[in-house]
Design a protein around this motif. Structure first.
Motif, PDB file in Angstrom:
ATOM      1  N   ILE A  87      35.324  -2.630  15.777  1.00 23.58           N
ATOM      2  CA  ILE A  87      36.324  -1.402  15.629  1.00 23.58           C
ATOM      3  C   ILE A  87      37.906  -2.715  14.975  1.00 23.58           C
ATOM      4  O   ILE A  87      38.435  -1.791  14.983  1.00 23.58           O
ATOM      5  CB  ILE A  87      36.656  -0.996  17.331  1.00 23.58           C
ATOM      6  N   ALA A  97      35.577 -11.439  24.575  1.00 22.23           N
ATOM      7  CA  ALA A  97      36.547 -12.210  25.449  1.00 22.23           C
ATOM      8  C   ALA A  97      36.539 -13.201  26.305  1.00 22.23           C
ATOM      9  O   ALA A  97      37.055 -13.958  27.476  1.00 22.23           O
ATOM     10  CB  ALA A  97      36.196 -11.087  26.860  1.00 22.23           C
ATOM     11  N   PRO A 140      51.524  -5.775  22.270  1.00 22.66           N
ATOM     12  CA  PRO A 140      50.802  -6.483  23.255  1.00 22.66           C
ATOM     13  C   PRO A 140      49.506  -6.271  23.262  1.00 22.66           C
ATOM     14  O   PRO A 140      48.999  -5.524  22.794  1.00 22.66           O
ATOM     15  CB  PRO A 140      51.564  -5.061  23.941  1.00 22.66           C
ATOM     16  N   THR A 141      49.578  -7.735  24.064  1.00 28.10           N
ATOM     17  CA  THR A 141      47.791  -7.634  23.864  1.00 28.10           C
ATOM     18  C   THR A 141      47.672  -7.852  24.842  1.00 28.10           C
ATOM     19  O   THR A 141      47.409  -8.513  26.091  1.00 28.10           O
ATOM     20  CB  THR A 141      47.264  -9.135  22.503  1.00 28.10           C
ATOM     21  N   VAL A 142      45.788  -7.184  25.771  1.00 29.76           N
ATOM     22  CA  VAL A 142      45.808  -7.515  27.518  1.00 29.76           C
ATOM     23  C   VAL A 142      44.894  -9.231  26.951  1.00 29.76           C
ATOM     24  O   VAL A 142      45.771  -9.259  27.952  1.00 29.76           O
ATOM     25  CB  VAL A 142      44.243  -6.191  26.820  1.00 29.76           C
ATOM     26  N   THR A 143      44.112  -9.210  26.372  1.00 27.68           N
ATOM     27  CA  THR A 143      43.767  -9.825  27.083  1.00 27.68           C
ATOM     28  C   THR A 143      44.872 -11.932  26.738  1.00 27.68           C
ATOM     29  O   THR A 143      44.199 -13.146  27.043  1.00 27.68           O
ATOM     30  CB  THR A 143      42.287 -11.204  25.883  1.00 27.68           C
ATOM     31  N   THR A 202      43.086   3.569  23.681  1.00 24.16           N
ATOM     32  CA  THR A 202      41.527   3.932  23.179  1.00 24.16           C
ATOM     33  C   THR A 202      40.041   3.817  22.796  1.00 24.16           C
ATOM     34  O   THR A 202      39.501   3.941  22.986  1.00 24.16           O
ATOM     35  CB  THR A 202      42.510   2.591  21.711  1.00 24.16           C
ATOM     36  N   ASP A 203      40.316   2.804  24.528  1.00 23.38           N
ATOM     37  CA  ASP A 203      38.414   2.721  24.985  1.00 23.38           C
ATOM     38  C   ASP A 203      37.494   4.212  25.377  1.00 23.38           C
ATOM     39  O   ASP A 203      36.625   4.634  26.134  1.00 23.38           O
ATOM     40  CB  ASP A 203      38.497   1.758  26.072  1.00 23.38           C
ATOM     41  N   ASP A 206      45.774 -14.865  16.955  1.00 23.54           N
ATOM     42  CA  ASP A 206      47.403 -15.467  16.708  1.00 23.54           C
ATOM     43  C   ASP A 206      48.170 -14.961  18.362  1.00 23.54           C
ATOM     44  O   ASP A 206      49.070 -16.420  18.391  1.00 23.54           O
ATOM     45  CB  ASP A 206      47.387 -14.960  15.086  1.00 23.54           C
ATOM     46  N   LEU A 264      30.159  -0.179  22.000  1.00 19.11           N
ATOM     47  CA  LEU A 264      30.295   0.287  23.604  1.00 19.11           C
ATOM     48  C   LEU A 264      30.551   1.655  23.159  1.00 19.11           C
ATOM     49  O   LEU A 264      30.128   2.343  23.851  1.00 19.11           O
ATOM     50  CB  LEU A 264      31.362  -0.434  24.579  1.00 19.11           C
ATOM     51  N   ARG A 265      32.013   1.845  22.941  1.00 18.62           N
ATOM     52  CA  ARG A 265      32.743   3.323  23.833  1.00 18.62           C
ATOM     53  C   ARG A 265      31.916   4.241  22.499  1.00 18.62           C
ATOM     54  O   ARG A 265      32.219   5.572  22.584  1.00 18.62           O
ATOM     55  CB  ARG A 265      34.574   3.249  23.428  1.00 18.62           C
ATOM     56  N   LYS A 324      34.422  -3.876  34.130  1.00 22.87           N
ATOM     57  CA  LYS A 324      34.337  -4.866  33.415  1.00 22.87           C
ATOM     58  C   LYS A 324      35.899  -5.708  32.895  1.00 22.87           C
ATOM     59  O   LYS A 324      36.150  -6.987  32.775  1.00 22.87           O
ATOM     60  CB  LYS A 324      33.550  -4.336  32.219  1.00 22.87           C
ATOM     61  N   LEU A 337      35.765  -9.820  34.268  1.00 19.98           N
ATOM     62  CA  LEU A 337      35.695 -11.275  32.871  1.00 19.98           C
ATOM     63  C   LEU A 337      36.978 -11.671  33.112  1.00 19.98           C
ATOM     64  O   LEU A 337      36.655 -12.629  33.144  1.00 19.98           O
ATOM     65  CB  LEU A 337      35.531  -9.453  31.595  1.00 19.98           C
ATOM     66  N   ARG A 347      41.430  -7.527  14.924  1.00 17.32           N
ATOM     67  CA  ARG A 347      40.686  -8.671  15.735  1.00 17.32           C
ATOM     68  C   ARG A 347      41.754  -9.647  16.291  1.00 17.32           C
ATOM     69  O   ARG A 347      40.425 -10.020  16.667  1.00 17.32           O
ATOM     70  CB  ARG A 347      39.977  -8.238  17.354  1.00 17.32           C
ATOM     71  N   PRO A 348      42.670 -10.167  15.649  1.00 17.61           N
ATOM     72  CA  PRO A 348      43.564 -11.465  15.306  1.00 17.61           C
ATOM     73  C   PRO A 348      43.610 -11.959  17.351  1.00 17.61           C
ATOM     74  O   PRO A 348      43.489 -11.017  17.537  1.00 17.61           O
ATOM     75  CB  PRO A 348      44.173 -11.749  14.512  1.00 17.61           C
ATOM     76  N   HIS A 373      47.976 -15.325  21.120  1.00 18.57           N
ATOM     77  CA  HIS A 373      47.558 -15.700  22.019  1.00 18.57           C
ATOM     78  C   HIS A 373      47.822 -17.786  21.795  1.00 18.57           C
ATOM     79  O   HIS A 373      48.266 -18.593  22.428  1.00 18.57           O
ATOM     80  CB  HIS A 373      45.738 -15.955  22.782  1.00 18.57           C
TER      81      HIS A 373
HETATM   82  N1  EPU Z   1      46.343  -8.217  18.485  1.00 20.58           N
HETATM   83  C1  EPU Z   1      46.908  -9.118  17.770  1.00 20.58           C
HETATM   84  N2  EPU Z   1      46.771 -10.196  17.719  1.00 20.58           N
HETATM   85  C2  EPU Z   1      46.432 -10.938  18.781  1.00 20.58           C
HETATM   86  C3  EPU Z   1      45.480 -10.416  19.832  1.00 20.58           C
HETATM   87  C4  EPU Z   1      45.600  -8.601  19.630  1.00 20.58           C
HETATM   88  O1  EPU Z   1      47.280  -8.162  16.692  1.00 20.58           O
HETATM   89  O2  EPU Z   1      46.533 -12.131  19.037  1.00 20.58           O
HETATM   90  C5  EPU Z   1      46.117  -6.654  18.609  1.00 20.58           C
HETATM   91  C6  EPU Z   1      44.910  -6.581  17.843  1.00 20.58           C
HETATM   92  O3  EPU Z   1      44.053  -6.723  16.645  1.00 20.58           O
HETATM   93  C7  EPU Z   1      45.000  -4.882  18.303  1.00 20.58           C
HETATM   94  C8  EPU Z   1      46.183  -4.628  19.703  1.00 20.58           C
HETATM   95  O4  EPU Z   1      46.837  -5.918  19.247  1.00 20.58           O
HETATM   96  O5  EPU Z   1      45.318  -3.773  16.933  1.00 20.58           O
HETATM   97  C9  EPU Z   1      45.373  -5.312  20.774  1.00 20.58           C
HETATM   98  O6  EPU Z   1      44.417  -6.169  20.956  1.00 20.58           O
HETATM   99  P1  EPU Z   1      44.196  -6.089  22.608  1.00 20.58           P
HETATM  100  O7  EPU Z   1      44.324  -8.054  21.665  1.00 20.58           O
HETATM  101  O8  EPU Z   1      45.107  -5.837  23.391  1.00 20.58           O
HETATM  102  O9  EPU Z   1      43.025  -6.442  22.766  1.00 20.58           O
HETATM  103  P2  EPU Z   1      41.719  -7.338  23.389  1.00 20.58           P
HETATM  104  O10 EPU Z   1      42.861  -7.438  24.571  1.00 20.58           O
HETATM  105  O11 EPU Z   1      40.758  -7.478  22.711  1.00 20.58           O
HETATM  106  C10 EPU Z   1      41.444  -5.757  25.040  1.00 20.58           C
HETATM  107  C11 EPU Z   1      39.558  -4.736  26.392  1.00 20.58           C
HETATM  108  C12 EPU Z   1      39.482  -3.815  24.868  1.00 20.58           C
HETATM  109  C13 EPU Z   1      40.328  -2.716  24.682  1.00 20.58           C
HETATM  110  C14 EPU Z   1      41.781  -3.186  24.500  1.00 20.58           C
HETATM  111  C15 EPU Z   1      42.597  -2.325  23.922  1.00 20.58           C
HETATM  112  C16 EPU Z   1      39.213  -6.692  27.067  1.00 20.58           C
HETATM  113  C17 EPU Z   1      37.882  -7.365  27.384  1.00 20.58           C
HETATM  114  N3  EPU Z   1      38.772  -5.841  26.306  1.00 20.58           N
HETATM  115  O12 EPU Z   1      40.400  -5.844  24.339  1.00 20.58           O
HETATM  116  O13 EPU Z   1      38.400  -3.516  25.847  1.00 20.58           O
HETATM  117  O14 EPU Z   1      39.786  -1.884  23.510  1.00 20.58           O
HETATM  118  O15 EPU Z   1      42.232  -4.483  25.358  1.00 20.58           O
HETATM  119  O16 EPU Z   1      43.086  -1.885  25.418  1.00 20.58           O
HETATM  120  O17 EPU Z   1      40.032  -6.234  27.992  1.00 20.58           O
HETATM  121  C18 EPU Z   1      36.341  -1.741  25.819  1.00 20.58           C
HETATM  122  O18 EPU Z   1      36.167  -1.896  26.820  1.00 20.58           O
HETATM  123  O19 EPU Z   1      35.267  -0.973  25.028  1.00 20.58           O
HETATM  124  C19 EPU Z   1      37.445  -3.287  24.523  1.00 20.58           C
HETATM  125  C20 EPU Z   1      37.046  -2.953  23.600  1.00 20.58           C
END
Ligand code: EPU
Length: 427
Positions: free
Chosen positions: A119, A94, A162-165, A304-305, A125, A370-371, A22, A26, A122-123, A127
């Protein structure tokens, strides 16, 4: 509201096939906004988040049509809208993945702020700061992000976390920027490497995806491509944990081991036998389960997932295991639900201490995300008696045909259209 009715305990055994990831699918779908020709994606999992993203892309002017096992997406040259509305974004965070591509392709985008979720806060900022570093003007008003840039220009940006999305959004935006972009402290998840592979097929010039530093040389346009989504490491991990938890023996066809190393190490240390081959991953647990501590962290740390599912596993280990959640601030909501099934877990801040082994007993429990839902389903399979897992719409966001796959592994799981008013059966 639909629920699962599960009768346990059952030892999971047999074979299932891994679904597509997934969290890789996305961003791949969002990347269709960038392409001038059609994007043909296969291996997309049939889960709700994918349907939501297709709906959002449709709203933005991307036509998608199924062609056998593939989905063909065509953005065309005229977007229907640059606006990702609250009604769609609120159901799936997402959705924010369309911000970077829309801005890069159209020069403007308006995307609803996703808001907090179960969970954590999740800001986004990072991006936004990243897009500003590429020359975008970003405004927040009325719950929306509005971003503009005649053409993005290459720049340097270091993520605070490090932020994934966030990494995926910037990666996609930078592909069409003028000049070279250097991103530092990037997330290193396999899904980012995969997105870069897809963008590369579309004509992007990217180096270093999967490492902390990614360099992107902007190009004038991106083209048609064909791509297969990687197997879902979190789904695979969930079923492996289920087999470990129930003393079972399973084989997951199509599963790859490389991206699951942190989980596989813990499973091996806790007494599971693993077999890794080109066709998939096997696991059996012949002996007592040993407790092993984990600390979640960005890739290549423990994901974490998989934390919630691993906690369910540790309720069956002989002794105490400590689980530390470092990625999200509120990801222990499964703990009170596991406690309703008899688990002995104490939370101290970001630490959860699990004392096992516990003979879990079936109960009515409620999924919160979800998890956490997957964790409760696994606990229910190991527990004696009937469990009703409510609010399984969370599960349907990310697990393809979960009850069918579990049935294939011998579990007694059924989907009910509504929660029964009281427990129905004593096994
Ligand atoms: N964060 C910030 N600022 C930002 C972005 C993130 O402070 O601008 C913080 C978040 O609050 C968090 C940390 O950085 O504490 C990591 O968050 P990340 O941005 O990496 O999470 P995400 O991109 O929103 C993706 C997955 C999540 C997964 C996380 C961590 C997708 C669509 N979602 O979320 O998947 O838990 O990375 O690996 O890729 C799931 O599938 O159940 C799920 C929640």
């Amino acid at each position: 509201m639909e629920c699962f009715r599960i009768l346990g305990p059952t030892r999971l055994h047999g074979e299932v096939t891994a679904s597509g990831a997934k969290n890789a699918a996305l961003p791949a779908l969002a990347a269709s906004l960038l392409a001038e020709g059609p994007l043909e994606l296969s291996g997309l999992p049939a889960v709700r988040d994918i349907r939501t993203m297709r709906q959002l892309l449709g709203h933005l002017g991307v036509d998608s049509e199924e062609d056998g096992p593939s989905l063909r997406l065509r953005a065309g040259n005229q977007a229907r809208s640059d606006d990702a509305p609250y009604e769609l974004v609120k159901t799936m965070r997402a959705s924010i993945l369309v911000l970077g591509p829309l801005l890069a392709r159209l020069g403007h985008a308006r995307v609803s702020l996703p808001g907090g979720c179960a969970i954590g806060v999740r800001p986004i900022d990072q991006h936004l700061a990243g897009l500003e570093a590429l020359g975008a003007e970003v405004e927040l008003e009325h719950g929306y992000v509005s971003a503009r840039a005649r053409r993005l220009t290459g720049g340097s940006f270091r993520f605070h976390v490090p932020t994934v999305t966030g990494t995926e959004n910037l990666l996609m935006a930078a592909c069409l920027a003028k000049g070279t972009t250097v991103l530092d402290n990037c997330a290193r998840e396999p899904e980012i490497r995969e997105l870069a592979t897809l963008l590369g097929k579309m004509g992007a010039r990217i180096q270093g995806a999967g490492t902390e530093r990614i360099e992107i040389e902007g190009v004038e346009s991106l083209n048609a491509a064909t791509h297969r989504v990687i197997p879902d490491r979190i789904e695979i991990g969930t079923y492996l944990i289920g087999a470990a938890m129930t003393g079972g023996e399973i084989f997951i066809r199509g599963a790859a081991s490389a991206d699951l190393a942190p989980l596989l190490e813990k499973l091996a240390e806790s007494g599971c036998d693993l077999s890794i081959s080109d066709s998939g991953l096997g696991l059996s647990r012949p002996t007592e389960l040993k407790p092993r501590d984990i600390l979640t962290a960005p890739h290549p740390g423990f994901p974490t997932d998989l934390q919630a599912q691993y906690m369910a596993l540790m309720t069956q280990a002989s002794g105490q295991a400590t689980i530390c959640e470092t990625v999200f601030e509120n990801r222990f909501q499964h703990v009170p639900e596991l406690a309703r099934m008899g688990a002995d877990i104490h939370i101290h801040g970001t630490f959860a201490h699990v004392h096992g082994p516990t003979a879990l007993s079936g109960a009515r429990v409620m999924a919160t995300d979800l998890r956490a839902s997957a964790c409760l389903v696994l606990a229910a399979i190991a527990a004696a008696g009937e469990t009703i897992v409510g609010r399984i719409y969370h599960l349907d966001r990310g697990y393809e045909r979960m009850e069918l796959k579990l049935q294939q592994l011998g579990a007694r799981v059924e989907r009910l259209a509504a929660e029964p008013t009281r427990a129905t059966t004593t096994p």
